[in-house]
Design a protein around this motif. Structure first.
Motif, PDB file in Angstrom:
ATOM      1  N   ASP A  99     -31.417  -1.342 -36.730  1.00 61.45           N
ATOM      2  CA  ASP A  99     -30.815  -2.481 -36.023  1.00 61.45           C
ATOM      3  C   ASP A  99     -31.890  -3.403 -35.444  1.00 61.45           C
ATOM      4  N   ARG A 159     -27.059  -8.924 -25.068  1.00 62.71           N
ATOM      5  CA  ARG A 159     -27.491  -9.362 -26.401  1.00 62.71           C
ATOM      6  C   ARG A 159     -27.654 -10.891 -26.421  1.00 62.71           C
ATOM      7  N   TRP A 203     -38.482  -3.842 -24.781  1.00 63.21           N
ATOM      8  CA  TRP A 203     -39.847  -3.364 -24.524  1.00 63.21           C
ATOM      9  C   TRP A 203     -40.436  -4.012 -23.281  1.00 63.21           C
ATOM     10  N   TYR A 237     -30.828 -11.913 -24.294  1.00 63.59           N
ATOM     11  CA  TYR A 237     -32.138 -11.820 -24.938  1.00 63.59           C
ATOM     12  C   TYR A 237     -32.298 -12.851 -26.056  1.00 63.59           C
ATOM     13  N   TYR A 240     -22.240   2.304 -31.873  1.00 64.78           N
ATOM     14  CA  TYR A 240     -23.073   2.354 -33.086  1.00 64.78           C
ATOM     15  C   TYR A 240     -22.897   1.094 -33.939  1.00 64.78           C
ATOM     16  N   TRP A 295     -18.949  -2.494 -21.615  1.00 66.26           N
ATOM     17  CA  TRP A 295     -19.358  -2.775 -22.998  1.00 66.26           C
ATOM     18  C   TRP A 295     -19.545  -4.271 -23.226  1.00 66.26           C
TER      19      TRP A 295
END
Ligand code: FAD
Length: 487
Positions: free
Chosen positions: A382, A286, A392, A289, A246, A279
């Motif tokens: 976020d 991240r 997407w 992208y 989170y 993780w």
């Protein structure tokens, strides 16, 4: 020399690259955050992100004051302005007579355009804008293929990322020992952080959500996650349980340092902790992208793979109505509807569900991924252009993925697999709570006795499916066939 530290998506006073450089290079440093009216004015008046930022700024202001006080300086807080940043930053730089403005990179196209304007204005005044990498571990063209090209596929990127990683890239930028350079604020600027009302916003339900703000909030979440990280690989798949960290909103607004997180995860990974390995891989996604957005900015407007621009999606009234049903969680597919209730009520959605609802919108309803992307951009606390666009395009198979486009998620089997007892569904769709587990994933399969016992009238208390998955699947295969023909 004196300098101005301009905070944007890095709302923390520890391990912050630009703040570190400002404090080291300047004798006096002031700190500012601008509630940029160019961004804020078009937003709805209640927005969890604005509230999250505002709450986090209160913490940042307090820690800047404490850092100054530790060096015997009073009133070293944060200047918070509410104006177009392109005007506010040059004006403040002039008023404080600084020689340089320090900030961290933001590679979103709109941010780059804003920074170019600020850079120009400042240059006019003889002020330098210095900008640093801080938001990701590797950025822009730091990790490239052997041929010197930007990567468009994740796995080789990840391998190269891991290979390039040395302790240098994860080391913290110390602040405390340099904080003596923090300068007292002129009286007129020594103000508490404005309230939401001061900047024309209304409170949201943020304070009632388990979404603690600021650096302290991020630390609490990370401490909690470290207790669970061993089981992450498996637990992260089930939306009903506390599996992921989170931390996305904190990474988004920089209330935590990605270097600190990656460093902790990398250490555990080296010790053979499989959960930490998975993780860490998400943190690499991240970075991935972000470098896609930096190196292939056309993804904001078009498909990453241009041949997919030929795919024709549904338009017109019927598509609008279906899209509306999706937004409001009225598709008749419980996992999809529960997921949409989660985003609408909390501003967060579990990663598995982001994939499920995105696939459903594009491949079951035949609606352009950009419609969904825009909806997520409004709702997600976020929300991050790079990750959202990447997610997407991944779901629509137009993006950088080795996944073939004919792999289409089945919303019922996804539900059976990842919410087997319907615990997540029951939490967000209490009207279905009385259904037996076997029927909760597809209420239209329940028999009359089960429906009556659960108090459900399909089409009234809960919608019938707005689309037949098997038929939609065939239509999608046809829709995407144009790509195959071109190749
Ligand atoms: P964890 O599982 O704890 O992951 C740790 C961190 O890794 C996350 O906080 C995030 O920063 C990063 N991360 C994880 N998965 C991804 C991913 N697939 N891509 C990029 N980074 C990732 N993430 C956003 O931060 N902002 C978005 O706007 C966003 N939109 C998405 C849209 C779609 C359609 C999809 C499929 C995914 C999207 N994601 C987005 C990625 C992912 O769903 C979230 O990062 C994740 O659910 C956040 O929860 P967490 O912090 O508990 O994640």
């Amino acid at each position: 020399d004196s300098g101005l530290m301009w905070f944007r998506r890095d709302l923390r006073s520890s391990d912050n690259a630009a703040l570190h450089h400002a404090l080291r290079r300047c004798r006096r440093v002031w700190c500012v955050f601008v509630f940029d009216r160019d961004i804020l004015d078009p937003l709805p008046r209640a927005d969890r992100r604005v509230e999250f930022i505002r709450e986090s700024l209160v913490g940042l202001d307090a820690s800047l004051r404490a850092l100054g006080a530790a060096h015997g300086h009073a009133d070293t807080g944060l200047i918070v302005l509410h104006a177009p940043a392109t005007r506010a930053i040059p004006e403040l730089a002039q008023r404080l007579q600084v020689q340089a403005v320090f900030t961290n990179h933001d590679d979103e196209p709109a941010a780059l355009a804003r920074d170019a304007r600020v850079f120009g204005e400042l240059a006019h005044q003889g002020v330098i804008l210095r900008s640093f990498k801080d938001h990701v571990v590797f950025e822009r063209r730091e990790v490239l293929t052997q041929a010197g090209q930007a990567f468009g596929v994740f796995t080789p990127y990840k391998n190269a990322w891991l290979k390039a990683l040395t302790p240098f890239y994860l080391k913290a930028y110390p602040i405390e020992r340099h904080a003596g350079a923090l300068a007292p604020l002129p009286e007129a600027l020594n103000r508490p952080v404005p309230t939401l009302a001061d900047i024309g916003f209304e409170p949201t339900n943020l304070s009632r959500l388990p979404m603690p703000t600021g650096e302290a909030g991020a630390q609490a979440l990370f401490d909690d996650f470290l207790q669970r990280i061993d089981g992450y690989t498996e637990a992260r798949n089930y939306p009903a349980i506390k599996g992921p960290s989170y931390l996305s909103v904190h990474l988004r607004f920089g209330t935590v340092s990605v270097r600190a997180l990656a460093s902790a995860a990398h250490l555990l990974h080296q010790q053979g902790n499989a959960g930490a390995t998975s993780w860490l891989s998400e943190l690499v996604w991240r970075d991935f992208y972000h470098q896609i957005l930096a190196n292939f900015p056309h993804v904001v407007e078009r498909s990453f793979k241009s041949e997919y621009d030929a795919v024709r999606f549904e338009h017109g009234k019927a598509a609008q109505a279906k899209f509306q049903a999706w937004c409001e969680g009225r598709t008749g597919y419980p996992l999809v509807d529960a997921a949409m209730a989660q985003i609408n009520q909390t501003g967060y959605m579990h990663n598995r569900l982001r994939m499920v609802v995105a696939s459903f919108l594009v491949k079951d309803l035949g609606i352009h991924w950009q419609w969904g992307e825009r909806y997520f951009a409004e709702k997600l606390i976020d929300f991050d252009l790079a990750a959202n666009n990447g997610g997407w395009q991944w779901a629509a198979s137009t993006g950088c993925d080795a996944q073939p486009w004919f792999r289409i998620f089945n919303p019922v089997t996804q539900s059976e697999k990842f919410d087997p007892q319907g615990r997540f569904i029951r939490r967000y769709l209490p009207q279905l709570a009385g259904l037996p587990d076997a029927a909760i994933h597809a209420p239209w399969t329940a028999n009359a006795v089960e429906l009556a016992a659960a108090g459900i009238t399909l089409g009234e208390t809960y919608p019938l499916p707005i689309v037949d998955h098997a038929a939609a699947r065939e239509k999608t295969l046809e829709r995407y066939a144009v790509v195959k023909k071109q190749n």
